[in-house]
Each structure stands twice: as structure tokens, then as C-alpha cells.
Scaffold this motif. Structure first.
Motif, mmCIF file in Angstrom:
data_model
loop_
_atom_site.group_PDB
_atom_site.id
_atom_site.type_symbol
_atom_site.label_atom_id
_atom_site.label_comp_id
_atom_site.label_asym_id
_atom_site.label_seq_id
_atom_site.Cartn_x
_atom_site.Cartn_y
_atom_site.Cartn_z
ATOM 1 N N VAL A 16 43.186 69.043 49.635
ATOM 2 C CA VAL A 16 44.417 68.638 50.334
ATOM 3 C C VAL A 16 44.384 69.129 51.773
ATOM 4 O O VAL A 16 44.760 68.404 52.708
ATOM 5 C CB VAL A 16 45.658 69.188 49.607
ATOM 6 N N HIS A 17 43.916 70.348 51.964
ATOM 7 C CA HIS A 17 43.833 70.918 53.310
ATOM 8 C C HIS A 17 42.846 70.135 54.167
ATOM 9 O O HIS A 17 43.122 69.830 55.337
ATOM 10 C CB HIS A 17 43.406 72.377 53.208
ATOM 11 N N LEU A 18 41.703 69.772 53.596
ATOM 12 C CA LEU A 18 40.692 69.019 54.349
ATOM 13 C C LEU A 18 41.208 67.624 54.703
ATOM 14 O O LEU A 18 40.978 67.131 55.812
ATOM 15 C CB LEU A 18 39.403 68.926 53.534
ATOM 16 N N ASP A 19 41.916 66.995 53.764
ATOM 17 C CA ASP A 19 42.521 65.680 54.056
ATOM 18 C C ASP A 19 43.536 65.796 55.199
ATOM 19 O O ASP A 19 43.618 64.912 56.066
ATOM 20 C CB ASP A 19 43.217 65.138 52.810
ATOM 21 N N SER A 20 44.307 66.868 55.196
ATOM 22 C CA SER A 20 45.305 67.080 56.248
ATOM 23 C C SER A 20 44.625 67.245 57.608
ATOM 24 O O SER A 20 45.095 66.703 58.623
ATOM 25 C CB SER A 20 46.147 68.317 55.927
ATOM 26 N N LEU A 21 43.520 67.968 57.626
ATOM 27 C CA LEU A 21 42.800 68.162 58.889
ATOM 28 C C LEU A 21 42.233 66.845 59.408
ATOM 29 O O LEU A 21 42.248 66.583 60.612
ATOM 30 C CB LEU A 21 41.682 69.186 58.701
ATOM 31 N N ILE A 22 41.757 66.002 58.519
ATOM 32 C CA ILE A 22 41.245 64.691 58.940
ATOM 33 C C ILE A 22 42.379 63.838 59.513
ATOM 34 O O ILE A 22 42.198 63.150 60.530
ATOM 35 C CB ILE A 22 40.557 63.981 57.756
ATOM 36 N N ARG A 71 38.980 71.597 68.194
ATOM 37 C CA ARG A 71 39.607 72.676 67.427
ATOM 38 C C ARG A 71 39.747 72.268 65.964
ATOM 39 O O ARG A 71 39.446 73.052 65.049
ATOM 40 C CB ARG A 71 40.989 73.002 68.003
ATOM 41 N N LEU A 72 40.154 71.025 65.738
ATOM 42 C CA LEU A 72 40.320 70.537 64.375
ATOM 43 C C LEU A 72 38.974 70.306 63.695
ATOM 44 O O LEU A 72 38.845 70.479 62.471
ATOM 45 C CB LEU A 72 41.134 69.246 64.381
ATOM 46 N N ASP A 73 37.983 69.914 64.451
ATOM 47 C CA ASP A 73 36.621 69.779 63.933
ATOM 48 C C ASP A 73 36.152 71.137 63.412
ATOM 49 O O ASP A 73 35.650 71.261 62.281
ATOM 50 C CB ASP A 73 35.705 69.271 65.041
ATOM 51 N N ASP A 74 36.312 72.159 64.236
ATOM 52 C CA ASP A 74 35.921 73.507 63.821
ATOM 53 C C ASP A 74 36.731 73.980 62.616
ATOM 54 O O ASP A 74 36.194 74.616 61.698
ATOM 55 C CB ASP A 74 36.097 74.491 64.976
ATOM 56 N N ALA A 75 38.015 73.671 62.616
ATOM 57 C CA ALA A 75 38.867 74.073 61.497
ATOM 58 C C ALA A 75 38.390 73.423 60.198
ATOM 59 O O ALA A 75 38.396 74.062 59.127
ATOM 60 C CB ALA A 75 40.320 73.698 61.776
ATOM 61 N N VAL A 134 35.512 61.463 63.094
ATOM 62 C CA VAL A 134 36.438 61.499 61.964
ATOM 63 C C VAL A 134 35.834 60.775 60.761
ATOM 64 O O VAL A 134 35.926 61.250 59.619
ATOM 65 C CB VAL A 134 37.790 60.871 62.343
ATOM 66 N N ALA A 135 35.188 59.640 61.003
ATOM 67 C CA ALA A 135 34.568 58.881 59.917
ATOM 68 C C ALA A 135 33.464 59.698 59.242
ATOM 69 O O ALA A 135 33.305 59.656 58.008
ATOM 70 C CB ALA A 135 33.999 57.569 60.456
ATOM 71 N N GLU A 136 32.705 60.457 60.042
ATOM 72 C CA GLU A 136 31.645 61.299 59.480
ATOM 73 C C GLU A 136 32.231 62.396 58.603
ATOM 74 O O GLU A 136 31.672 62.742 57.558
ATOM 75 C CB GLU A 136 30.807 61.896 60.610
ATOM 76 N N HIS A 137 33.355 62.949 59.012
ATOM 77 C CA HIS A 137 34.015 63.956 58.193
ATOM 78 C C HIS A 137 34.469 63.351 56.863
ATOM 79 O O HIS A 137 34.359 63.993 55.806
ATOM 80 C CB HIS A 137 35.217 64.541 58.942
ATOM 81 N N GLN A 138 34.984 62.138 56.915
ATOM 82 C CA GLN A 138 35.433 61.475 55.681
ATOM 83 C C GLN A 138 34.255 61.248 54.731
ATOM 84 O O GLN A 138 34.366 61.461 53.517
ATOM 85 C CB GLN A 138 36.090 60.142 56.020
ATOM 86 N N LYS A 139 33.115 60.825 55.275
ATOM 87 C CA LYS A 139 31.936 60.580 54.445
ATOM 88 C C LYS A 139 31.403 61.887 53.853
ATOM 89 O O LYS A 139 30.985 61.922 52.683
ATOM 90 C CB LYS A 139 30.849 59.897 55.281
ATOM 91 N N LEU A 140 31.418 62.946 54.655
ATOM 92 C CA LEU A 140 30.979 64.248 54.151
ATOM 93 C C LEU A 140 31.895 64.722 53.026
ATOM 94 O O LEU A 140 31.427 65.193 51.978
ATOM 95 C CB LEU A 140 30.960 65.264 55.295
#
Length: 231
Positions: free
Chosen positions: A105-111, A128-132, A174-180
Motif C-alpha cells: 500500500v505504501h509503495l502504491d501511494s508513492l507511485i 525525493r519520491l524515487d528515493d523514498a 514511474v512506469a518502471e517503478h510499476q513494472k518493478l
């Protein structure tokens, strides 16, 4: 009146943030008195902060007693990224072996927050959000100190990433974070590792363009950034 140590910490944190966020640009000089006036402190805490920043490879002192913001060193960017990727692959492997309540849930919120930063073209907030986002993996397995160490030493890589976020299509980040995240949800370590490496290596193909676009930001002898063609 705050203690000197407190003032020195404040001066260090403020200067470091200004440098990492490119408010103080690579290759430019720092006027100690001007910084002291801005922070409403004496010159001593600023000088002490600059000594610490030299150890962080963010400033250097010249024989003429000038204080300069270090230019981004492409070779150091490559080595800092190397350290980050190898540590983070090990972190992801352990992350898949633990169950942390509400972490997804936290990771979804950051995305979701990253999407907003992209829409508002706020590169500083995005990094900052990438690092978070990535720090969650470290904290979930009890390796917050490892993440802090990376933040302390990845100073050239961090500035290069911010430059890239200013000029690239940040929606891809952002798309790369979603795929990861999806690979992690599927408990697929091999795919997650591949997604991570793709994400961290995206900067490679952009370095030559960044060096050409911001020649004064990079070390003169490395402005062609040819070392990234070999990675």
C-alpha cells in the motif's frame, strides 16, 4: 541561541540539499559570508559544514582559498551506480523473503505521488519520491543503514539523476517503478532484478546528451562521457 554543533548541522544539511538539488550549481563558487548571512549564522558553522561536504565529494578547496561546488564526475557516477545496483539486487532478494504489513500500500501511494510530481514537472520532488520508493526495500529488511550509506556517497550519481529527470520523459520512471513492483508482487526475483537493472541503467544512454547540454556541470576531461558506452 542554538549550540554551535546544532548550527553546524543546520548549515551542513542546508548546503548539502542546495548542492544535491542543483540550487548551487556544479563548478560555481561558494561565498562563505553570503551563506552565513543567508542562514543567519556565523562563518564558523559554514566553514565546518564545507569541510564535511568536501568529504562527501561535493565541494573542493582551491590553492587560492576559493570553495567550489564539485563538477559531476562521470566516472564517479558510474562507480556510485555500480555500488547501488549490486547492493539493491541483494536487498530485493531478501525483500521477497519477508512479509511487511502495508508495504505494498505504501509503495502504491508513492507511485501515485510520483505521477503527480511528473504532472507538475517537479523534478526535485520526483527524485525525493524515487528515493523514498527504493528506500522501502531497505527498511523492510532492516537495512536502513545501508540506504543511508548509499545516500551519503552517491552524490555525483544523485545530481546526474536529477539532471536527467529534468530533461527526460519522467513518465517512464514511474512506469518502471510499476513494472518493478509487479515483478515483486509476483515473487519473480529474476524479473525484478532485470527491471531494477533496466531502471538504474537508463541514465547510461542519457549521459552523453547531459554532458553536451550542461558542459559546465561536468569535469572537462570527461565531458564526452564515453565511459558509459562501455557499461
Amino acid at each position: 541561541m542554538p549550540r554551535t554543533g546544532t548550527m553546524q548541522e543546520r548549515a551542513y544539511d542546508m548546503l548539502r540539499t542546495y548542492i544535491l538539488n542543483l540550487v548551487l550549481e556544479p563548478g560555481t563558487s561558494i561565498a562563505i559570508q553570503e551563506m552565513a548571512d543567508l542562514m543567519e549564522v556565523s562563518r564558523t558553522p559554514v566553514r565546518e559544514a564545507l569541510i564535511r561536504l568536501q568529504k562527501d565529494a561535493l565541494v573542493r578547496f582551491t590553492p587560492q582559498r576559493d570553495t567550489l561546488i564539485t563538477r559531476i564526475d562521470p566516472e564517479r557516477v558510474r562507480q556510485e551506480r555500480f555500488m547501488r545496483e549490486h547492493l539493491e539486487i541483494a536487498v530485493l532478494k531478501q525483500f521477497l523473503e519477508v512479509e511487511v504489513p502495508d508495504v505494498q500500500v505504501h509503495l502504491d501511494s508513492l507511485i501515485a505521488q510520483q505521477r503527480l510530481a511528473v504532472e507538475t514537472k517537479d523534478a526535485v520532488e520526483l527524485i525525493r519520491l524515487d528515493d523514498a520508493f527504493h528506500s522501502v526495500f531497505y527498511s523492510a529488511i532492516g537495512q536502513s543503514l545501508t540506504w543511508e550509506m548509499l545516500g551519503q556517497y552517491n552524490t555525483h550519481y544523485r545530481r546526474a539523476r536529477l539532471l536527467n529527470m529534468r530533461s527526460c520523459d519522467a513518465r517512464n520512471i514511474v512506469a518502471e517503478h510499476q513494472k518493478l513492483l509487479q515483478a515483486l508482487r509476483d515473487k519473480d526475483f529474476r524479473l525484478a532484478s532485470a527491471r531494477l537493472l533496466q531502471h538504474l541503467h537508463n541514465l547510461d544512454s542519457e549521459m552523453e546528451g547531459l554532458c553536451a547540454a550542461y558542459p559546465n556541470y561536468f569535469l572537462a576531461e570527461d565531458k564526452n562521457c564515453s565511459i558509459f558506452k562501455l557499461v
